[in-house]
Design a protein around this motif. Structure first.
Motif, PDB file in Angstrom:
ATOM      1  N   ASP A  23      96.080  52.515  69.613  1.00  0.00           N
ATOM      2  CA  ASP A  23      97.230  51.611  69.514  1.00  0.00           C
ATOM      3  C   ASP A  23      98.394  52.072  70.379  1.00  0.00           C
ATOM      4  O   ASP A  23      99.161  51.269  70.880  1.00  0.00           O
ATOM      5  N   GLN A  24      98.530  53.400  70.507  1.00  0.00           N
ATOM      6  CA  GLN A  24      99.619  53.974  71.285  1.00  0.00           C
ATOM      7  C   GLN A  24      99.129  55.187  72.050  1.00  0.00           C
ATOM      8  O   GLN A  24      98.286  55.941  71.555  1.00  0.00           O
ATOM      9  N   ILE A  25      99.695  55.372  73.234  1.00  0.00           N
ATOM     10  CA  ILE A  25      99.425  56.570  74.025  1.00  0.00           C
ATOM     11  C   ILE A  25     100.758  57.078  74.553  1.00  0.00           C
ATOM     12  O   ILE A  25     101.761  56.359  74.562  1.00  0.00           O
ATOM     13  N   THR A  26     100.768  58.321  74.998  1.00  0.00           N
ATOM     14  CA  THR A  26     101.975  58.920  75.556  1.00  0.00           C
ATOM     15  C   THR A  26     101.742  59.220  77.028  1.00  0.00           C
ATOM     16  O   THR A  26     100.713  59.777  77.402  1.00  0.00           O
ATOM     17  N   ILE A  27     102.699  58.833  77.847  1.00  0.00           N
ATOM     18  CA  ILE A  27     102.652  59.062  79.291  1.00  0.00           C
ATOM     19  C   ILE A  27     103.945  59.738  79.706  1.00  0.00           C
ATOM     20  O   ILE A  27     105.011  59.440  79.165  1.00  0.00           O
ATOM     21  N   ARG A  28     103.865  60.618  80.692  1.00  0.00           N
ATOM     22  CA  ARG A  28     105.062  61.281  81.223  1.00  0.00           C
ATOM     23  C   ARG A  28     105.569  60.510  82.438  1.00  0.00           C
ATOM     24  O   ARG A  28     104.790  60.098  83.276  1.00  0.00           O
ATOM     25  N   ILE A  29     106.890  60.303  82.460  1.00  0.00           N
ATOM     26  CA  ILE A  29     107.538  59.687  83.615  1.00  0.00           C
ATOM     27  C   ILE A  29     108.729  60.555  84.004  1.00  0.00           C
ATOM     28  O   ILE A  29     109.141  61.432  83.243  1.00  0.00           O
ATOM     29  N   ALA A  30     109.282  60.291  85.161  1.00  0.00           N
ATOM     30  CA  ALA A  30     110.488  60.998  85.586  1.00  0.00           C
ATOM     31  C   ALA A  30     111.612  60.711  84.600  1.00  0.00           C
ATOM     32  O   ALA A  30     111.754  59.588  84.103  1.00  0.00           O
ATOM     33  N   GLU A  31     112.398  61.728  84.304  1.00  0.00           N
ATOM     34  CA  GLU A  31     113.490  61.587  83.352  1.00  0.00           C
ATOM     35  C   GLU A  31     114.482  60.498  83.779  1.00  0.00           C
ATOM     36  O   GLU A  31     115.086  59.835  82.944  1.00  0.00           O
ATOM     37  N   ASN A  32     114.614  60.292  85.091  1.00  0.00           N
ATOM     38  CA  ASN A  32     115.540  59.270  85.578  1.00  0.00           C
ATOM     39  C   ASN A  32     114.863  57.911  85.763  1.00  0.00           C
ATOM     40  O   ASN A  32     115.410  57.008  86.364  1.00  0.00           O
ATOM     41  N   GLY A  33     113.639  57.761  85.235  1.00  0.00           N
ATOM     42  CA  GLY A  33     112.962  56.474  85.221  1.00  0.00           C
ATOM     43  C   GLY A  33     111.792  56.373  86.182  1.00  0.00           C
ATOM     44  O   GLY A  33     111.515  57.269  86.969  1.00  0.00           O
ATOM     45  N   PRO A  76     113.013  56.229  79.944  1.00  0.00           N
ATOM     46  CA  PRO A  76     112.331  56.851  78.808  1.00  0.00           C
ATOM     47  C   PRO A  76     112.618  56.239  77.443  1.00  0.00           C
ATOM     48  O   PRO A  76     111.793  56.298  76.561  1.00  0.00           O
ATOM     49  N   ASN A  77     113.766  55.618  77.247  1.00  0.00           N
ATOM     50  CA  ASN A  77     114.094  55.088  75.917  1.00  0.00           C
ATOM     51  C   ASN A  77     113.634  53.655  75.697  1.00  0.00           C
ATOM     52  O   ASN A  77     113.897  53.071  74.659  1.00  0.00           O
ATOM     53  N   GLN A  78     112.920  53.076  76.647  1.00  0.00           N
ATOM     54  CA  GLN A  78     112.473  51.687  76.507  1.00  0.00           C
ATOM     55  C   GLN A  78     111.084  51.609  75.887  1.00  0.00           C
ATOM     56  O   GLN A  78     110.326  52.573  75.903  1.00  0.00           O
ATOM     57  N   ILE A  79     110.772  50.418  75.346  1.00  0.00           N
ATOM     58  CA  ILE A  79     109.473  50.180  74.719  1.00  0.00           C
ATOM     59  C   ILE A  79     108.593  49.422  75.701  1.00  0.00           C
ATOM     60  O   ILE A  79     108.946  48.336  76.151  1.00  0.00           O
ATOM     61  N   LEU A  80     107.437  49.990  76.028  1.00  0.00           N
ATOM     62  CA  LEU A  80     106.486  49.378  76.946  1.00  0.00           C
ATOM     63  C   LEU A  80     105.206  49.059  76.196  1.00  0.00           C
ATOM     64  O   LEU A  80     104.700  49.890  75.434  1.00  0.00           O
ATOM     65  N   ALA A  81     104.692  47.861  76.407  1.00  0.00           N
ATOM     66  CA  ALA A  81     103.418  47.457  75.809  1.00  0.00           C
ATOM     67  C   ALA A  81     102.605  46.719  76.861  1.00  0.00           C
ATOM     68  O   ALA A  81     103.155  46.068  77.752  1.00  0.00           O
ATOM     69  N   PHE A  82     101.273  46.857  76.756  1.00  0.00           N
ATOM     70  CA  PHE A  82     100.373  46.118  77.627  1.00  0.00           C
ATOM     71  C   PHE A  82      99.533  45.178  76.784  1.00  0.00           C
ATOM     72  O   PHE A  82      99.000  45.574  75.737  1.00  0.00           O
ATOM     73  N   PHE A  83      99.412  43.931  77.257  1.00  0.00           N
ATOM     74  CA  PHE A  83      98.679  42.895  76.560  1.00  0.00           C
ATOM     75  C   PHE A  83      97.560  42.365  77.455  1.00  0.00           C
ATOM     76  O   PHE A  83      97.827  41.919  78.563  1.00  0.00           O
ATOM     77  N   PRO A  84      96.323  42.356  76.954  1.00  0.00           N
ATOM     78  CA  PRO A  84      95.228  41.753  77.726  1.00  0.00           C
ATOM     79  C   PRO A  84      95.308  40.238  77.599  1.00  0.00           C
ATOM     80  O   PRO A  84      96.054  39.711  76.772  1.00  0.00           O
ATOM     81  N   PRO A  85      94.539  39.533  78.432  1.00  0.00           N
ATOM     82  CA  PRO A  85      94.513  38.068  78.300  1.00  0.00           C
ATOM     83  C   PRO A  85      94.019  37.669  76.904  1.00  0.00           C
ATOM     84  O   PRO A  85      93.195  38.359  76.313  1.00  0.00           O
ATOM     85  N   VAL A  86      94.547  36.575  76.412  1.00  0.00           N
ATOM     86  CA  VAL A  86      94.144  36.075  75.095  1.00  0.00           C
ATOM     87  C   VAL A  86      93.250  34.860  75.305  1.00  0.00           C
ATOM     88  O   VAL A  86      93.517  34.010  76.145  1.00  0.00           O
ATOM     89  N   SER A  87      92.158  34.812  74.554  1.00  0.00           N
ATOM     90  CA  SER A  87      91.291  33.632  74.625  1.00  0.00           C
ATOM     91  C   SER A  87      91.036  33.127  73.218  1.00  0.00           C
ATOM     92  O   SER A  87      91.286  33.825  72.251  1.00  0.00           O
ATOM     93  N   GLY A  88      90.569  31.940  73.140  1.00  0.00           N
ATOM     94  CA  GLY A  88      90.271  31.376  71.835  1.00  0.00           C
ATOM     95  C   GLY A  88      90.639  29.913  71.797  1.00  0.00           C
ATOM     96  O   GLY A  88      91.083  29.330  72.775  1.00  0.00           O
ATOM     97  N   GLY A  89      90.472  29.312  70.634  1.00  0.00           N
ATOM     98  CA  GLY A  89      90.723  27.892  70.538  1.00  0.00           C
ATOM     99  C   GLY A  89      91.851  27.528  69.669  1.00  0.00           C
ATOM    100  O   GLY A  89      92.619  28.218  69.184  1.00  0.00           O
TER     101      GLY A  89
END
Length: 89
Positions: A23-33, A76-89
């Motif tokens: 559900d969640q993973i941790t990634i390192r980024i530059a402190e200044n973004g 660093p203080n922002q919320i990032l989420a990834f969403f796959p395509p949604v299918s269905g009826g």
């Protein structure tokens, strides 16, 4: 040589992406973004099973609950989420 400081960000994986990894993973980024494209690249390197999904333009990035382009900046203080395509009826 210049020292770069890093910070952790938590990335939420939704739908099918969560079933592949977590559900969640941790990634390192530059402190200044960073930007979404760089985060996608880091996820693909750290988690090879996610590479095909991170390369897909159909997997959308949401930053603070707004869909954004890969060129969008992330701090660093922002919320990032990834969403796959949604299918269905």
């Amino acid at each position: 040589m210049e020292n770069f400081k890093e910070a952790n960000i938590t990335v939420e994986l939704c739908g099918q992406l969560a079933t592949i990894l977590a559900d969640q993973i941790t990634i390192r980024i530059a402190e200044n973004g960073s930007n979404i494209a760089k985060v996608r690249h880091e996820i693909a390197i750290k988690y090879p099973e996610m590479a095909v999904y991170m390369a897909s333009p159909r997997v959308k990035a949401c930053l603070d609950e707004t869909i954004v382009l890969d060129s969008a900046a992330i701090m660093p203080n922002q919320i990032l989420a990834f969403f796959p395509p949604v299918s269905g009826g």
